[in-house]
Structure formats: C-alpha cells, structure tokens
Design an enzyme around this catalytic site. Structure first.
Site, short mmCIF file in Angstrom:
data_model
loop_
_atom_site.label_atom_id
_atom_site.label_comp_id
_atom_site.label_asym_id
_atom_site.label_seq_id
_atom_site.Cartn_x
_atom_site.Cartn_y
_atom_site.Cartn_z
CE LYS A 1 65.33 30.81 45.40
NZ LYS A 1 63.90 30.61 45.71
CG ASN A 2 61.47 32.80 47.89
OD1 ASN A 2 62.11 32.33 46.95
ND2 ASN A 2 61.07 32.06 48.92
NE ARG B 1 57.32 25.48 41.69
CZ ARG B 1 56.54 24.61 41.07
NH1 ARG B 1 57.05 23.75 40.24
NH2 ARG B 1 55.26 24.61 41.29
CB CYS C 1 63.60 23.08 44.71
SG CYS C 1 65.25 23.70 45.01
NE ARG D 1 57.60 23.88 44.90
CZ ARG D 1 58.63 24.72 44.99
NH1 ARG D 1 59.79 24.40 44.47
NH2 ARG D 1 58.49 25.89 45.59
N PRO D 2 51.76 21.68 42.44
CG PRO D 2 49.72 21.28 43.49
CD PRO D 2 51.19 21.09 43.66
CD GLN E 1 43.89 26.86 44.56
OE1 GLN E 1 43.17 27.81 44.86
NE2 GLN E 1 43.39 25.69 44.20
CG ASP F 1 61.58 27.87 51.75
OD1 ASP F 1 61.18 26.75 51.39
OD2 ASP F 1 61.47 28.89 51.05
NE ARG G 1 67.02 27.14 42.26
CZ ARG G 1 65.95 26.74 42.93
NH1 ARG G 1 65.84 25.51 43.31
NH2 ARG G 1 64.98 27.58 43.20
C1 UD1 Z 1 57.03 29.55 47.71
C2 UD1 Z 1 58.51 29.78 47.88
C3 UD1 Z 1 59.18 28.52 48.42
C4 UD1 Z 1 58.49 28.07 49.69
C5 UD1 Z 1 56.98 27.98 49.50
C6 UD1 Z 1 56.24 27.73 50.80
C7 UD1 Z 1 58.99 31.41 46.15
C8 UD1 Z 1 59.60 31.67 44.83
N1 UD1 Z 1 59.06 30.14 46.58
O1 UD1 Z 1 56.88 28.48 46.77
O2 UD1 Z 1 60.54 28.85 48.67
O3 UD1 Z 1 58.97 26.79 50.04
O4 UD1 Z 1 56.47 29.22 48.96
O5 UD1 Z 1 56.51 28.75 51.72
O6 UD1 Z 1 58.50 32.29 46.82
N2 UD1 Z 1 49.65 24.59 46.16
C9 UD1 Z 1 48.59 24.00 45.49
N3 UD1 Z 1 48.18 24.59 44.32
C10 UD1 Z 1 48.76 25.69 43.80
C11 UD1 Z 1 49.83 26.28 44.50
C12 UD1 Z 1 50.26 25.70 45.67
O7 UD1 Z 1 48.03 23.00 45.92
O8 UD1 Z 1 48.34 26.17 42.75
C13 UD1 Z 1 50.11 24.00 47.44
C14 UD1 Z 1 51.53 23.48 47.37
O9 UD1 Z 1 51.59 22.16 46.90
C15 UD1 Z 1 51.97 23.60 48.81
C16 UD1 Z 1 51.23 24.86 49.31
O10 UD1 Z 1 50.15 25.05 48.38
O11 UD1 Z 1 51.53 22.50 49.56
C17 UD1 Z 1 52.06 26.12 49.35
O12 UD1 Z 1 52.71 26.31 48.09
P1 UD1 Z 1 53.13 27.76 47.58
O13 UD1 Z 1 52.98 28.74 48.70
O14 UD1 Z 1 52.40 28.03 46.33
O15 UD1 Z 1 54.66 27.56 47.23
P2 UD1 Z 1 55.47 28.27 46.08
O16 UD1 Z 1 54.88 29.59 45.76
O17 UD1 Z 1 55.71 27.33 44.95
#
Ligand code: UD1
Length: 421
Positions: free
Chosen positions: A22-23, A93, A117, A122-123, A126, A307, A400
C-alpha cells in the site's frame, strides 16, 4: 456501514499470498504525474486508498486503465490541472504526495490538506521545509498548501530533515526528480517503499541514488519516459498475517514476501516462541503452545514498524508474562485500540510512551470499533484468537489497506464474514 463478524478460536492454517505494498503504491501512483507517456504498474493492491488516488488522477486528466487485475496503466501526459479535487484529497493521508509530484511536474500546486488515519497529530512541516529548500514559495492555510516558484526559481538543494519522515522523504524525492541541479536529502527515511519509489523513478529515467540509506541524492533530469514496474510486496500486510497465525496458534505459509523486509517483525515473533522458516520469497510460521512475553520498541525502518504496534500488542495480550511495548514514532497510537482490546479481556496499562501488557489466558468476543487502519487489523486478529464472537465496526478503515482480507482469512480457515448493516 459494514462490520466484520468473527467466530474466534480456529488456528489459521494454509497459504496466503501477499499483495503489493500500500505505502509504495500510494507513492508510485502520484509519481506517474512526472512521466511523459504510459506507466504499466503491476502488483497494485485493490484497496480503497488506491481507488481514491486513481479517481484523483483521473479527475486531473490522467488516462487510467484497470482492466487487468493487479495492473494499473496510467498515462498523465495530458494532465494540466495542478489543483486535485479537494473532497477526494481529504479522504486519504498519502494524497499529500500530489504536492511534491505537481511541484516537480508543473512548478506549482494547490492541494487540500490530507485526511486518512488520525491516530496522532501528523504535521507536514518537514515536507514544507523541503519544498522551500528547492526554491518554492509556500502558502499554508488550515485548508490547503499552495506552492509556486520563488523569485529565484526552483533548483536542487541540500535538505536535512529534523525528524526521519517517510512522507517528507518521498515528497522531496518527487519534487526534485525534474528540478534542475542536485538535491541531497539527509536524515532520510529508509523504509522499503522509499527504495521502491526510487527504483520506479529510475526505471522511468530519473537519477536517484542512496535510497535505503539515510542520504538520498537526486540529480534532476529533463523528462521521464513511460515503462513497466512491479510494486514490492506489502511488509505490513505480511506482518499482520504472521501475527494472526502467531495469535491463533496457527501454521501458515506467507507467499510473495521479501524476507529481509520482514526481519524486524519475524525476529520478535520468534522471540515470542513462534517458529519462523524463511524461503526465497515466502515465510512459514508455526505457533504451538502459548506465546512468551517480549519487549518491543517501534522505530523507523529497519526497526520494528509502528504500523505493526497494534498487531503485536494482540499477541502480547495473550502471551505468558508481562510485555513492554514502547511507541517512539506516534505517541498517541495506543489510544486507537487498547481500550477495545481491554473490552475483550486484555490487561494493558499505558504509561507515557509504553504499554505494559500483562498476558491474559484468553480474549473473549465483544463488539469493538476500529479507529484506524492498523488498529482495525489488530482487532480482527484479536477476534480470530478470542473465544466467542467478535463484531468489528468501522471497517472502512481496514479496507483502506488490506486487499481481499475476508477471502484471504477464509482460505486460512478463519470464520469471518462482512455484514452490511
Ligand atoms: C508513513 C506511513 C505510515 C507509517 C509512518 C511511520 C505512508 C503512506 N504512511 O506515514 O503508514 O505509520 O510512515 O512509519 O507511507 N513528522 C513531523 N513532521 C513532518 C513529518 C513527520 O514531525 O513533516 C513526524 C511525525 O509526526 C512522526 C514521524 O515524523 O512522529 C514519522 O512520520 P512520517 O514518517 O512522516 O509518517 P508518514 O509519512 O505520515
């Protein structure tokens, strides 16, 4: 509304074939926006997140053909829109990958903030930091993100991520592929789907190196051409079936996996007493007797994936002894399912980032509600392992991300059906 009805207590037995990741799919489909010509993408899972993404691309002018099962033909040559349909974007997402892909293709984008989800805050700071480093002017509101070239235009640059973020790594890669100059992402995420995206982009003519390490380099090219690519198997789907077999005392062969991607999960299941046998592209798991307690801490890849937190928690909740499960990626993730598991007889105390799970002899059937995708998968596992009947509500979350869940579990001997209310 629909729910699952599960009559628990039957050990899973047989063979299950894992679908495409999926991802990876939700990153690779937006990446097709960067390609002039048709992409044939194979091993695409038929899940609702993918269907939404295809509708978004089609709405933007892409030609999509899904006639052949598991295959998507996508041609974005004629896309001119830089503003994907908001209602659809808000349904998932990973629609935020449209920001990077549109910035790369057109130098601008206007994309609603994503949904999906919400198990934690989920900021996307970055992602924004990366777009700005590449020279974009960023307008961010409570509703949308708008990107356009800054006064000096778009150009490759060095971006050092403050947190290891899968989404930011993907989005910066997507943006940088067609932007002139070299982009270097430091402190990049190393998940298998980052490597898969890089392999897809390179197959289409991009210059991406270092994916899978913490430094990814992208040398911008003028254009990408169409081609054929097959998505990797889903690490988390495979982990979910392994956990389900462990929790039910089953014996299953999980086919179409990359065992290396699974080591972070299989090593923990082995520690808990399950027998694991790796083959070239399959894993057998046999679970006899009661599982043992374990200590698990979630981390970015190659650590134990967040996950899989909820699924391993189910195994811990019926293992002997006291397990410790620490979440280091999304602190509030326990709240999506622990109270539901407790209503089935689990004993879980949450203390900050750690859940202390005291193994119960048994779980008992109950009516529970999925609050996110993986929480829902965990409740299904709990229902399969429990004595009596479990009803899992809110299953749209589960759908999903799990292709043919009912068919696959039924083929393994589970008594589960989907009821349309
Ligand atoms: C992706 C996965 C999700 C998984 C997650 C962590 C996809 C589509 N989704 O989500 O299934 O649970 O990785 O393995 O691939 N963060 C910030 N600022 C940002 C981005 C992230 O502070 O701009 C923080 C998040 O709050 C979190 C950490 O970084 O604590 C990791 O998040 P991230 O790896 O970005 O998760 P996703 O890409 O949303």
């Amino acid at each position: 509304m629909a729910r699952y009805e599960i009559h628990g207590g039957t050990p899973l037995n047989g063979t299950v074939t894992i679908s495409g990741a999926k991802n990876a799919a939700v990153a690779i489909l937006p990446a097709a926006l960067l390609v002039s010509g048709q992409c044939r993408i194979e091993n695409v899972p038929d899940i609702s997140d993918v269907r939404i993404l295809l509708s978004i691309l089609e709405g933007m002018g892409a030609k999509i053909d899904t006639t052949e099962p598991g295959v998507v033909l996508v041609d974005c040559t004629d896309v001119t829109s830089t503003c994907p349909q908001q209602e659809l974007v808000r349904k998932m997402r990973a629609s935020y990958y449209l920001m990077g892909a549109l910035l790369g293709r057109f130098g601008k984008a206007h994309v609603a903030l994503p949904g999906g989800c919400n198990f934690a805050s989920r900021p996307i700071d970055q992602h924004i930091k990366g777009f700005a480093a590449l020279g974009a002017d960023v307008e961010e509101t409570d509703d949308y993100v708008a990107l356009q070239p800054g006064s000096n235009g778009l150009c490759g640059n060095r971006v050092s991520l403050d947190v290891v973020s899968v989404g930011a790594t993907v989005n910066i890669m997507l943006a940088a592929v067609l932007i002139p100059g070299q982009t270097v992402i430091e402190n990049a995420a190393k998940e298998p789907h980052i490597v898969d995206l890089a392999n897809f982009l390179n197959t289409m003519g991009a210059h991406v190196s270092g994916a899978g390490t913490d430094t990814v380099k992208i040398r911008g090219v003028e254009s990408l051409k169409g081609g054929t690519y097959a998505i990797i198997p889903d690490q988390i789907e495979a982990g979910t079936y392994l956990a389900a077999a462990a929790a039910t005392g089953g014996n299953i062969l999980v086919k179409n996996v990359i065992p290396k991607h699974m080591e972070c999960i299989t090593s923990k299941l082995a520690e808990m007493g399950a027998e694991i046998i790796d083959y070239d592209d399959a894993i057998r798991i046999r679970s006899n007797g009661r599982l043992r307690h374990a200590t698990v801490k979630t981390r970015p890849y190659p650590g134990f994936p967040t996950d899989m937190q909820a699924q391993i928690c189910v195994c811990m909740s019926i293992a002997s002894g006291v397990s410790r499960l620490t979440e280091s990626v999304y602190e509030t993730r326990f709240f999506g399912y622990c109270s539901e598991l407790e209503s089935m007889g689990a004993d879980i105390q949450i203390s900050g980032k750690t859940a202390i799970v005291t193994g119960s002899e048994k779980l008992y059937g109950a009516t529970v509600s999925a609050n996110d995708l993986r929480a829902g998968a965990a409740l299904v596992i709990a229902g399969l392992a429990a004595e009596g009947t479990t009803w899992v509500k809110n299953i749209h979350y589960v759908e999903r991300g799990y292709e043919k869940l009912i068919d696959k579990l039924t083929a393994l001997g589970a008594q589960i059906r989907r009821i349309e209310d």
